[in-house]
Design a protein around this motif. Sequence first.
Motif, PDB file in Angstrom:
ATOM      1  N   MET A   1      32.653 -46.761   0.567  1.00  0.00           N
ATOM      2  CA  MET A   1      33.220 -45.469   0.330  1.00  0.00           C
ATOM      3  C   MET A   1      32.111 -44.523   1.156  1.00  0.00           C
ATOM      4  N   THR A   2      32.904 -43.824   1.991  1.00  0.00           N
ATOM      5  CA  THR A   2      32.441 -42.862   2.964  1.00  0.00           C
ATOM      6  C   THR A   2      32.191 -41.665   2.327  1.00  0.00           C
ATOM      7  N   ILE A   3      30.800 -41.236   2.234  1.00  0.00           N
ATOM      8  CA  ILE A   3      30.703 -39.886   1.736  1.00  0.00           C
ATOM      9  C   ILE A   3      29.837 -39.192   2.730  1.00  0.00           C
TER      10      ILE A   3
ATOM     11  N   HIS B   1      37.570 -45.346   6.766  1.00  0.00           N
ATOM     12  CA  HIS B   1      36.675 -45.910   7.654  1.00  0.00           C
ATOM     13  C   HIS B   1      36.545 -45.013   8.743  1.00  0.00           C
ATOM     14  N   PHE B   2      35.173 -44.673   9.073  1.00  0.00           N
ATOM     15  CA  PHE B   2      34.897 -43.815  10.256  1.00  0.00           C
ATOM     16  C   PHE B   2      35.307 -44.900  11.372  1.00  0.00           C
ATOM     17  N   ASP B   3      35.438 -44.281  12.432  1.00  0.00           N
ATOM     18  CA  ASP B   3      36.201 -45.062  13.802  1.00  0.00           C
ATOM     19  C   ASP B   3      35.317 -46.375  14.213  1.00  0.00           C
TER      20      ASP B   3
ATOM     21  N   HIS C   1      18.566 -48.567  14.514  1.00  0.00           N
ATOM     22  CA  HIS C   1      18.594 -47.482  15.737  1.00  0.00           C
ATOM     23  C   HIS C   1      19.701 -46.317  15.262  1.00  0.00           C
ATOM     24  N   GLN C   2      20.798 -46.837  14.997  1.00  0.00           N
ATOM     25  CA  GLN C   2      21.816 -45.661  14.454  1.00  0.00           C
ATOM     26  C   GLN C   2      22.927 -46.529  13.618  1.00  0.00           C
ATOM     27  N   GLY C   3      23.740 -45.580  13.066  1.00  0.00           N
ATOM     28  CA  GLY C   3      24.713 -46.316  12.070  1.00  0.00           C
ATOM     29  C   GLY C   3      25.468 -47.580  12.274  1.00  0.00           C
ATOM     30  N   ARG C   4      25.971 -47.527  13.681  1.00  0.00           N
ATOM     31  CA  ARG C   4      26.818 -48.657  13.779  1.00  0.00           C
ATOM     32  C   ARG C   4      26.265 -49.939  14.182  1.00  0.00           C
ATOM     33  N   ALA C   5      24.872 -49.880  14.362  1.00  0.00           N
ATOM     34  CA  ALA C   5      24.074 -51.045  14.537  1.00  0.00           C
ATOM     35  C   ALA C   5      23.942 -51.838  13.031  1.00  0.00           C
TER      36      ALA C   5
ATOM     37  N   ILE D   1      23.530 -46.211   6.378  1.00  0.00           N
ATOM     38  CA  ILE D   1      23.483 -44.855   6.632  1.00  0.00           C
ATOM     39  C   ILE D   1      22.970 -44.257   8.005  1.00  0.00           C
ATOM     40  N   SER D   2      24.065 -43.442   8.545  1.00  0.00           N
ATOM     41  CA  SER D   2      23.791 -43.111   9.959  1.00  0.00           C
ATOM     42  C   SER D   2      22.668 -42.027   9.690  1.00  0.00           C
ATOM     43  N   LEU D   3      21.549 -42.034  10.218  1.00  0.00           N
ATOM     44  CA  LEU D   3      20.317 -41.024   9.679  1.00  0.00           C
ATOM     45  C   LEU D   3      20.687 -39.904  10.865  1.00  0.00           C
ATOM     46  N   LYS D   4      21.319 -40.068  11.763  1.00  0.00           N
ATOM     47  CA  LYS D   4      21.540 -38.861  12.846  1.00  0.00           C
ATOM     48  C   LYS D   4      22.235 -37.716  12.341  1.00  0.00           C
ATOM     49  N   LYS D   5      22.673 -37.853  10.799  1.00  0.00           N
ATOM     50  CA  LYS D   5      23.401 -36.395  10.302  1.00  0.00           C
ATOM     51  C   LYS D   5      22.411 -36.012   9.390  1.00  0.00           C
ATOM     52  N   ASP D   6      22.313 -36.630   8.169  1.00  0.00           N
ATOM     53  CA  ASP D   6      21.446 -35.732   6.902  1.00  0.00           C
ATOM     54  C   ASP D   6      19.979 -36.625   7.010  1.00  0.00           C
TER      55      ASP D   6
ATOM     56  N   LEU E   1      31.327 -31.013  19.506  1.00  0.00           N
ATOM     57  CA  LEU E   1      31.903 -32.597  19.405  1.00  0.00           C
ATOM     58  C   LEU E   1      31.459 -33.131  18.304  1.00  0.00           C
ATOM     59  N   SER E   2      30.115 -33.174  18.004  1.00  0.00           N
ATOM     60  CA  SER E   2      29.496 -33.958  16.843  1.00  0.00           C
ATOM     61  C   SER E   2      28.359 -33.270  16.107  1.00  0.00           C
ATOM     62  N   ASP E   3      28.207 -33.721  15.029  1.00  0.00           N
ATOM     63  CA  ASP E   3      27.062 -33.151  14.171  1.00  0.00           C
ATOM     64  C   ASP E   3      25.988 -34.459  14.103  1.00  0.00           C
ATOM     65  N   SER E   4      26.263 -35.319  14.885  1.00  0.00           N
ATOM     66  CA  SER E   4      25.579 -36.565  15.003  1.00  0.00           C
ATOM     67  C   SER E   4      24.307 -36.593  15.924  1.00  0.00           C
ATOM     68  N   GLY E   5      23.138 -36.492  15.567  1.00  0.00           N
ATOM     69  CA  GLY E   5      21.996 -36.639  16.520  1.00  0.00           C
ATOM     70  C   GLY E   5      21.688 -35.235  17.151  1.00  0.00           C
TER      71      GLY E   5
ATOM     72  N   VAL F   1      42.053 -31.047  15.015  1.00  0.00           N
ATOM     73  CA  VAL F   1      40.816 -30.744  15.816  1.00  0.00           C
ATOM     74  C   VAL F   1      39.551 -30.559  15.241  1.00  0.00           C
ATOM     75  N   ARG F   2      38.460 -31.527  15.085  1.00  0.00           N
ATOM     76  CA  ARG F   2      37.474 -31.194  14.403  1.00  0.00           C
ATOM     77  C   ARG F   2      36.332 -30.491  14.968  1.00  0.00           C
ATOM     78  N   LEU F   3      35.919 -29.259  14.687  1.00  0.00           N
ATOM     79  CA  LEU F   3      34.591 -28.601  15.084  1.00  0.00           C
ATOM     80  C   LEU F   3      33.809 -29.325  13.966  1.00  0.00           C
TER      81      LEU F   3
ATOM     82  N   ALA G   1      26.853 -43.707   4.083  1.00  0.00           N
ATOM     83  CA  ALA G   1      26.378 -42.375   3.414  1.00  0.00           C
ATOM     84  C   ALA G   1      25.513 -41.457   4.482  1.00  0.00           C
ATOM     85  N   ALA G   2      26.485 -41.342   5.630  1.00  0.00           N
ATOM     86  CA  ALA G   2      25.832 -40.447   6.541  1.00  0.00           C
ATOM     87  C   ALA G   2      25.541 -39.178   6.184  1.00  0.00           C
ATOM     88  N   ARG G   3      26.591 -38.704   5.283  1.00  0.00           N
ATOM     89  CA  ARG G   3      26.291 -37.195   4.791  1.00  0.00           C
ATOM     90  C   ARG G   3      26.021 -37.247   3.160  1.00  0.00           C
ATOM     91  N   PHE G   4      25.145 -38.035   2.986  1.00  0.00           N
ATOM     92  CA  PHE G   4      24.796 -38.325   1.500  1.00  0.00           C
ATOM     93  C   PHE G   4      24.473 -36.903   0.752  1.00  0.00           C
TER      94      PHE G   4
HETATM   95  N1  F0G Z   1      29.824 -43.545   9.419  1.00  0.00           N
HETATM   96  C1  F0G Z   1      30.194 -42.500   9.412  1.00  0.00           C
HETATM   97  C2  F0G Z   1      30.826 -41.720   8.393  1.00  0.00           C
HETATM   98  C3  F0G Z   1      30.170 -41.426  10.829  1.00  0.00           C
HETATM   99  O1  F0G Z   1      30.366 -40.349  10.558  1.00  0.00           O
HETATM  100  C4  F0G Z   1      29.486 -42.200  11.667  1.00  0.00           C
HETATM  101  C5  F0G Z   1      29.043 -41.298  12.991  1.00  0.00           C
HETATM  102  C6  F0G Z   1      28.806 -43.375  11.793  1.00  0.00           C
HETATM  103  C7  F0G Z   1      29.020 -44.111  10.578  1.00  0.00           C
HETATM  104  C8  F0G Z   1      28.314 -44.129  12.891  1.00  0.00           C
HETATM  105  O2  F0G Z   1      27.069 -43.733  12.882  1.00  0.00           O
HETATM  106  O3  F0G Z   1      27.012 -42.675  15.287  1.00  0.00           O
HETATM  107  O4  F0G Z   1      24.881 -43.342  13.966  1.00  0.00           O
HETATM  108  O5  F0G Z   1      26.187 -44.939  14.959  1.00  0.00           O
HETATM  109  N2  F0G Z   1      29.799 -40.286  12.976  1.00  0.00           N
HETATM  110  C9  F0G Z   1      29.712 -39.536  14.283  1.00  0.00           C
HETATM  111  C10 F0G Z   1      30.748 -38.101  14.333  1.00  0.00           C
HETATM  112  C11 F0G Z   1      29.453 -39.994  15.561  1.00  0.00           C
HETATM  113  O6  F0G Z   1      30.759 -37.482  15.319  1.00  0.00           O
HETATM  114  O7  F0G Z   1      31.253 -38.164  13.125  1.00  0.00           O
HETATM  115  P1  F0G Z   1      26.273 -43.572  14.403  1.00  0.00           P
END
Ligand code: F0G
Length: 460
Positions: A182-184, A124-126, A99-103, A255-260, A50-54, A406-408, A217-220
């Motif tokens: 810019m989303t990278i 834009h991410f959702d 605490h996470q990217g969206r904050a 940066i959402s650090l739950k990824k990189d 479902l996600s590579d986040s966290g 469909v994203r894997l 830069a979630a996936r910098f």
């Molecule tokens: N920006 C990008 C490019 C993302 O992929 C995400 C999260 C966020 C911001 C928000 O960060 O989850 O820490 O609040 N992406 C996850 C995903 C949820 O599954 O792609 P967050």
Amino acid sequence: MSTIPLPPPYRIKVVEPIPFLTPVQRREAIEAAGYNPFNLRSDQITVDLLSDSGTGATSSAQEAAAAQGDESYAGARSWFRFRDEAADLTGYPHLLPVHQGRAGERILFSSLLQPGQICVSNTHFDTTHANVEIVGAEPRDLPCAEALDLDSQEPFKGNIDLVALAETLAGPDGARVGLVLMTITNNGLGAQPVSMANLEAVQALCRRYRVPFFLDAARFAENAWLVQQREAGYQDWTPRQIATRAFQLADGCLISLKKDGLTGIGGLIGLRDDALFARCEANLIATEGFSTYGGLSGRDLERLAVGLREVVDPLYLAGRAAQTARFAQMIKDGGVDVVEPAGVHALYLNAGRLLPHLTPAEFPGHSLGCQMYLDGGIRSAELGSLYLGTLDESHRLTSPAPFELVRLAIPRRVYTEEHFAYVAAVLAGIAKDPERIRGYRIVSAPALLRHFKVRLAPLG
Ligand code: F0G
């Protein structure tokens, strides 16, 4: 370099059992979930993409560092360890933990954007999209034309359309553009990377029109790896040097650090502007926590400080990219197309092409995702008309998404080659007889961020 493919630079010391449900149990589970994978329990899932986040595994070094976590309310040692690592990597004079990217999105946009302004992005991410709208501004995506050909091997399909950006800035809407983000890598469009040349051109345009330029830069590190592999002139740079150069080009970052960050939780705002920093800091303290922890524990900050080093290790990145590439090949060998070229954090299945008997209004991407769960307990995420299409008040599709995907997503350091072979085998089984797959209709859906809470039912 040797031509023998290298294995990932780690071995596994702690494991977690995964559930195997019977087909009947899976049918009951997905039905009770309203056919929305976000409503499934993790103990109903065999392979969770479902996600590579966290969702990544931490290292023994990260856990050893966590034991040193300092939980002081203000001025904790762990904050300074994390801050020094992040400052060294990004070069920004002001850093705020969240605490996470969206904050970070909420804090930055409410401190920077005015109602009626426009935020321009490659995509834009959702949650980013939603947070721009929440402050009354308009998110506008200007992906490059190459992104629209899912099969081409263009190396940087994550780029922004520079001509469209220049026209927007120079045109009647120009004065309303409050931010270029810019989303990278470009998560919304096939995990495709953004080139350094594209970022440099964005910087030049933003300077000329005096518009702030930020990175999401979630996936910098993964973007930097793909630059090193694909962009002329960067072969002798380390991924870390490339990432630092990307941060240098921008005025700041989210940066959402739950990824990189290679951790379960965490995020960061990086800034150069003193006044903007003061506004963001006040907001952070009021809503997330004091500016030396921002909603994170000292133990989280310690794991992050180590994670920021581990993630730019060229051996780690090479192993991860190779894993994704092999997974893509297995899926294609089974007769299912993926968005090309394969990126790093996820593969995007072309459900529209696999299921031509389903119209966009029958949500082919969603149907494929449900079938993967029914046949193999695999969880994925739809990126098609269910997520991106426009619906009327009775939930009928009025304008479809450009693609039915469909994203894997691939959690970091979690699954082995056998898990990927299992997923590919389930997909190959579906590809043998795709016509048996039915479409879905929406039963109920919320207005904002529909895909998280929508409930559906199978047609026919
Ligand atoms: N920006 C990008 C490019 C993302 O992929 C995400 C999260 C966020 C911001 C928000 O960060 O989850 O820490 O609040 N992406 C996850 C995903 C949820 O599954 O792609 P967050």
